[in-house]
Motif scaffolding. Structure first.
Motif, short mmCIF file in Angstrom:
data_model
loop_
_atom_site.label_atom_id
_atom_site.label_comp_id
_atom_site.label_asym_id
_atom_site.label_seq_id
_atom_site.Cartn_x
_atom_site.Cartn_y
_atom_site.Cartn_z
N THR A 403 82.15 -1.69 11.85
CA THR A 403 82.58 -2.54 10.75
C THR A 403 81.35 -2.91 9.93
OG1 THR A 403 83.51 -4.71 10.17
CG2 THR A 403 82.53 -4.52 12.34
N GLU A 404 81.27 -2.31 8.77
CA GLU A 404 80.07 -2.49 7.94
C GLU A 404 80.44 -2.31 6.48
OE1 GLU A 404 77.61 -4.03 7.43
OE2 GLU A 404 75.85 -3.10 8.37
N THR A 405 79.52 -2.69 5.62
CA THR A 405 79.76 -2.64 4.19
C THR A 405 78.65 -1.87 3.48
OG1 THR A 405 78.56 -4.69 3.78
CG2 THR A 405 80.91 -4.88 4.26
N PHE A 406 78.94 -1.44 2.27
CA PHE A 406 77.91 -0.94 1.37
C PHE A 406 78.38 -1.24 -0.05
CE2 PHE A 406 80.83 2.55 2.00
CZ PHE A 406 80.98 3.11 0.73
N GLU A 407 77.44 -1.38 -0.97
CA GLU A 407 77.79 -1.79 -2.32
C GLU A 407 77.06 -0.93 -3.34
OE1 GLU A 407 74.85 -3.59 -3.77
OE2 GLU A 407 74.12 -2.75 -1.89
N LEU A 426 85.68 8.90 2.42
CA LEU A 426 85.30 8.20 3.64
C LEU A 426 86.44 8.14 4.64
CD1 LEU A 426 82.87 5.28 2.84
CD2 LEU A 426 82.46 7.69 3.22
N ALA A 427 87.68 8.09 4.18
CA ALA A 427 88.80 8.14 5.12
C ALA A 427 88.76 9.43 5.92
CB ALA A 427 90.12 8.02 4.37
N THR A 428 88.43 10.53 5.25
CA THR A 428 88.32 11.83 5.94
C THR A 428 87.15 11.84 6.90
OG1 THR A 428 89.30 12.98 4.04
CG2 THR A 428 88.01 14.31 5.59
N MET A 470 77.31 7.08 14.73
CA MET A 470 78.57 7.27 14.01
C MET A 470 78.51 6.60 12.64
SD MET A 470 81.08 6.65 17.30
CE MET A 470 82.64 7.26 16.66
N TRP A 471 78.01 5.36 12.59
CA TRP A 471 77.91 4.68 11.32
C TRP A 471 76.94 5.40 10.39
CZ3 TRP A 471 79.84 2.39 7.52
CH2 TRP A 471 79.05 1.83 6.52
N ASP A 472 75.81 5.87 10.92
CA ASP A 472 74.84 6.56 10.07
C ASP A 472 75.47 7.79 9.41
OD1 ASP A 472 72.92 4.70 10.65
OD2 ASP A 472 71.81 5.96 12.07
N GLU A 473 76.33 8.48 10.12
CA GLU A 473 76.99 9.66 9.56
C GLU A 473 77.96 9.25 8.45
OE1 GLU A 473 79.42 13.64 11.11
OE2 GLU A 473 78.50 12.26 12.56
N ILE A 474 78.69 8.17 8.68
CA ILE A 474 79.62 7.67 7.65
C ILE A 474 78.84 7.19 6.43
CG2 ILE A 474 81.34 5.90 7.13
CD1 ILE A 474 82.07 5.99 10.16
N LYS A 475 77.76 6.46 6.67
CA LYS A 475 76.95 5.93 5.57
C LYS A 475 76.33 7.06 4.75
CE LYS A 475 74.60 2.65 3.34
NZ LYS A 475 73.77 1.66 4.04
N ALA A 476 75.89 8.13 5.41
CA ALA A 476 75.31 9.26 4.68
C ALA A 476 76.33 9.88 3.74
CB ALA A 476 74.78 10.29 5.67
N ALA A 477 77.57 9.98 4.21
CA ALA A 477 78.63 10.51 3.35
C ALA A 477 78.88 9.59 2.17
CB ALA A 477 79.91 10.71 4.16
N ALA A 478 78.85 8.29 2.41
CA ALA A 478 79.05 7.33 1.33
C ALA A 478 77.96 7.46 0.27
CB ALA A 478 79.07 5.91 1.90
N MET A 479 76.70 7.58 0.70
CA MET A 479 75.61 7.71 -0.25
C MET A 479 75.74 8.99 -1.07
SD MET A 479 73.81 4.96 0.06
CE MET A 479 75.42 4.16 0.35
N GLY A 486 77.11 9.21 -10.05
CA GLY A 486 76.13 8.50 -10.86
C GLY A 486 76.10 7.01 -10.61
N ALA A 487 76.48 6.60 -9.42
CA ALA A 487 76.45 5.18 -9.05
C ALA A 487 75.13 4.87 -8.34
CB ALA A 487 77.62 4.84 -8.14
N THR A 488 74.70 3.62 -8.41
CA THR A 488 73.44 3.26 -7.77
C THR A 488 73.59 3.20 -6.25
OG1 THR A 488 71.67 1.61 -7.64
CG2 THR A 488 73.89 0.77 -7.97
N VAL A 489 72.48 3.45 -5.57
CA VAL A 489 72.48 3.40 -4.12
C VAL A 489 72.62 1.97 -3.61
CG1 VAL A 489 69.97 3.21 -3.86
CG2 VAL A 489 71.30 4.35 -2.09
#
Length: 539
Positions: A403-407, A426-428, A470-479, A486-489
């Protein structure tokens, strides 16, 4: 504005006992029974909560460096101090702390009381090849206070919490000179005696400092106008290993590149922010809030754009998509919820709120029955959930739930597509990584005439012992998705070490060259927070 050799008295505001492993106050953490009850809401969560390691049982790495006699009174190498200064408060930090993985613990925690003592610590560290990681409230969620370089003889966490005073107030110009270690509540308590406020309230307000806000270009609670701490800076005083950089206090200037802009967002790698003159405001006396429901999130996005471009400048204009609204307990009917708020120090605000609600209605929204009331139930529910959410995150982490967030932030012409793409991709990825269905929710935290700042929440069952990977893999996909659109990191969480890959792609290369040159000039020994913003120089 010379530094005094005599330490000022500490702030009189009592500070809550901080959790060494998780968010906020230790006594606000959920009990084992509450963790288990919360975990039952997430299919696939663990049956029992992870135990919280007892501080006396922690196996910390041996201390590699000892301070000189003159600095010894400022230093501590006790297990509680070293453990609590090892990480920030990201999900991956909480998991590692719960696993008692404290290999990155600093060797010493320094608590200078004056600017002169900050300088003394930096001088010793440069000579002794000791890395120095500036530490405000320790609320970083991007690896901003965790040493990972492994290139120095030792590491000192430079805790500025003893430098927490409002030193001077200019009531004529409405500004104050404030030390960098001032936590939000202590800062506001000292300004309240002058009936003034900084009006900067990030979610981490209770547990973050002015210096940390400046070093990370923090975003506050307010959704329009002065959203970032940058807007409130009049001048700054920064200690670097080669000298003190103090900008001239002015309401504005066109004299070359701004010296403050070099250090705003520098995340402790160019210098230590010890003081700043900050613009203040009169304390608001008139407030009103309302909530508006939308049955289509894309219609809601268009309505928020209209509000952002209206010039009415609401203090709060936070859109929760259906999943986020349900998570906050605001509604469970599948609607998106827009939380609006207005305030003023001088004039009633009911008329302005009515204009905002009418504009939202014209764009497809349905105002709640209590819209405009001081006791707007949905708005109050959201505020309570907003402040409680980090504690719920920690409770779910104990149940092996990811359970984590990113903006981020993006212009309006790409906002709807970004929202759809992030949630779909991210659902995938969550299903691939965890083997289970997760949820990906979104809210808009800040809005501008030309764009918005979406804030995403991911909740999914993890596998005990593998949650960080697991979270690092999800976060990498999000980035990756953010970069594709063209969104900011990051809009307000900062870069730290966790956002470095995305930041390296976003940052123009000539600017990267200039940053590295500034680092070499200001910190020739390379001791200040190595690894944030760019890689440490080859030693």
């Amino acid at each position: 504005m010379a530094d005094s050799s005599t330490p000022p008295p500490p702030s009189s505001d009592a500070r809550p006992h901080r959790s060494w492993w998780g968010w906020g106050a230790a006594d606000k953490a959920l009990s084992d029974a509450e963790c288990a009850e919360l975990g039952r809401l997430v299919p696939g969560a663990a049956d029992t909560p992870r135990p919280i390691p007892a501080l006396p049982s922690l196996a910390l790495p041996r201390t590699r460096v000892e301070p000189p006699t003159a600095l010894a009174p400022l230093m501590s190498a006790t297990p509680p101090d070293r453990a609590s200064h090892t990480y920030g408060k990201a999900y991956r930090d909480v998991i590692r702390a719960l696993d008692a993985d404290l290999a990155a613990a600093p060797d010493q925690v320094a608590r200078p009381r004056t600017e002169r003592e900050v300088t003394q610590v930096l001088d010793w560290a440069a000579d002794a090849d000791v890395a120095v990681v500036p530490y405000g409230g320790g609320s970083s969620v991007v690896g901003g206070v965790e040493y990972r370089a492994d290139r120095h003889r030792g590491v000192v966490s430079l805790d500025l919490s003893s430098m927490d005073r409002v030193l001077e107030v200019d009531t004529v110009s409405r500004a104050a000179r404030i030390q960098g270690g001032a936590l939000g509540p202590a800062l506001e308590a000292q300004l309240r005696t002058h009936d003034l406020t900084l009006r900067h309230f990030p979610q981490s307000f209770e547990y973050s400092t002015l210096g940390g806000w400046l070093a990370t270009r923090a975003g506050g609670h307010y959704a329009t106008l002065h959203t970032h701490i940058d807007d409130l800076v009049e001048s700054m005083r920064v200690v670097t290993p080669v000298g003190v950089n103090e900008s001239l206090r002015l309401p504005g200037s066109g004299a070359g590149p701004s010296p403050d802009r070099l250090f705003l967002g520098s995340e402790g790698t160019l210098g230590v922010i010890t003081e700043a003159w900050m613009r203040l405001q009169d304390r608001p006396r008139h407030k009103a809030s309302a909530t508006v429901l939308f049955h289509d999130v894309h219609v809601a996005l268009k309505a928020v754009r209209a509000l952002a471009q209206s010039g009415l400048n609401p203090a709060n204009c936070r859109l929760l998509d259906p999943g986020e609204a349900a998570l906050a307990g605001v509604t469970g009917g599948g609607e998106s919820v827009l939380v609006l708020g207005v305030e003023s120090a001088h004039v009633p605000v009911d008329g302005r709120l009515a204009e905002l609600v009418a504009l939202a209605r014209d764009h497809g929204g349905t105002p709640s029955p209590s819209a405009g009331d001081a006791g707007d139930t949905a708005a109050s529910t959201w505020r309570s959930a907003f402040l409680r959410m980090p504690y719920l995150r920690d409770a779910l982490a104990r149940m092996s739930v990811i359970t984590e967030t990113f903006e981020t932030a993006v212009t309006w012409d790409r906002a709807a597509e970004l929202y759809t793409s992030v949630r779909g991709r991210l659902a995938t990825v969550v299903k691939e990584v965890t083997g289970a269905e997760g949820t990906v929710n979104c809210r808009l935290t800040h809005v501008y005439p030309d764009g918005a700042a979406p804030y995403f929440t991911v909740v999914a069952p993890g596998r005990r012992g593998a949650e960080v990977a697991m979270w690092d893999e999800i976060k990498a996909a999000a980035m990756e998705v953010l970069g594709d659109h063209g969104a900011t990191v990051t809009h307000h969480h900062a870069v730290g070490r966790d956002h470095r890959p995305g930041y390296d792609r976003q940052r123009p290369e000539p600017f990267a060259l200039a940053l590295r040159a500034a680092k070499a000039a200001l910190d020739p020994a390379g001791i200040l927070n190595p690894g944030v913003l760019f890689d440490p120089a080859t030693r």
